[in-house]
Design a protein around this motif. Structure first.
Motif, PDB file in Angstrom:
ATOM      1  N   ARG A  22      47.001  18.907 -41.514  1.00  0.00           N
ATOM      2  CA  ARG A  22      46.937  18.271 -42.131  1.00  0.00           C
ATOM      3  C   ARG A  22      45.238  18.515 -42.743  1.00  0.00           C
ATOM      4  O   ARG A  22      45.388  18.748 -44.559  1.00  0.00           O
ATOM      5  N   VAL A  23      44.991  17.678 -42.659  1.00  0.00           N
ATOM      6  CA  VAL A  23      43.073  17.952 -43.123  1.00  0.00           C
ATOM      7  C   VAL A  23      42.489  18.959 -43.026  1.00  0.00           C
ATOM      8  O   VAL A  23      42.073  18.871 -44.606  1.00  0.00           O
ATOM      9  N   GLN A  24      42.719  20.514 -42.688  1.00  0.00           N
ATOM     10  CA  GLN A  24      42.017  20.943 -42.946  1.00  0.00           C
ATOM     11  C   GLN A  24      42.979  21.477 -44.041  1.00  0.00           C
ATOM     12  O   GLN A  24      42.096  22.881 -45.341  1.00  0.00           O
ATOM     13  N   GLN A  25      43.894  21.527 -43.961  1.00  0.00           N
ATOM     14  CA  GLN A  25      45.067  22.283 -45.277  1.00  0.00           C
ATOM     15  C   GLN A  25      44.180  21.558 -46.735  1.00  0.00           C
ATOM     16  O   GLN A  25      44.663  22.162 -47.226  1.00  0.00           O
ATOM     17  N   ALA A  26      44.156  20.038 -46.199  1.00  0.00           N
ATOM     18  CA  ALA A  26      43.874  19.565 -47.318  1.00  0.00           C
ATOM     19  C   ALA A  26      42.418  20.594 -48.351  1.00  0.00           C
ATOM     20  O   ALA A  26      42.090  19.813 -49.620  1.00  0.00           O
ATOM     21  N   LEU A  27      41.183  20.460 -47.532  1.00  0.00           N
ATOM     22  CA  LEU A  27      40.200  20.752 -47.537  1.00  0.00           C
ATOM     23  C   LEU A  27      40.095  22.245 -48.238  1.00  0.00           C
ATOM     24  O   LEU A  27      38.955  23.139 -48.686  1.00  0.00           O
ATOM     25  N   GLN A  28      41.179  23.405 -48.133  1.00  0.00           N
ATOM     26  CA  GLN A  28      41.061  24.565 -48.911  1.00  0.00           C
ATOM     27  C   GLN A  28      41.820  24.526 -50.357  1.00  0.00           C
ATOM     28  O   GLN A  28      41.942  23.916 -50.749  1.00  0.00           O
ATOM     29  N   GLY A  44      45.141  15.722 -37.980  1.00  0.00           N
ATOM     30  CA  GLY A  44      43.787  16.109 -38.399  1.00  0.00           C
ATOM     31  C   GLY A  44      43.244  18.192 -38.507  1.00  0.00           C
ATOM     32  O   GLY A  44      42.846  18.420 -39.405  1.00  0.00           O
TER      33      GLY A  44
END
Length: 109
Positions: free
Chosen positions: A103-109, A100
């Motif tokens: 990967r998730v933080q990268q996707a949110l950027q 989370g």
């Protein structure tokens, strides 16, 4: 027979059927796992507790049920089994958290 016995027995029956079709593969698998579960630097109980934790983490019902039985037969206590459950839960939670935050933080950027 208990639910555990039924599920483990059904798995063993299915392995037997596969062995009829692919005997060399099943023999190699059984030789490999037999060697892995042989007493070594780790004792048999510890190896069963490790297998239980992995079975839980991978959501493998038959392995979970089987390795609980095997751990008990190798001298594990109920407390040791439940500590194994707790460690598997910690690893599972840590796995989700690590994915989370990366990967998730990268996707949110």
């Amino acid at each position: 027979m208990t639910l555990i016995d039924n599920k483990v027995h059904a798995y063993k029956d299915q392995i037997g059927q596969m062995a009829e079709t692919m005997p060399d593969v099943l023999k190699a698998y059984h030789d490999f796992t037999g060697e892995c579960f042989r007493e070594g630097e780790l004792d048999l109980k510890t190896k069963q507790l490790i297998a239980l934790g992995i079975g839980l983490f991978s959501n493998n019902e038959v392995c979970t049920l089987y390795h609980v039985q095997e751990a008990l037969s190798k001298g594990a206590t109920k407390q040791q089994i439940m500590e194994t459950v707790a460690v598997a839960a910690a690893i599972g939670g840590g796995h989700a958290l690590s994915q989370g935050v990366s990967r998730v933080q990268q996707a949110l950027q």
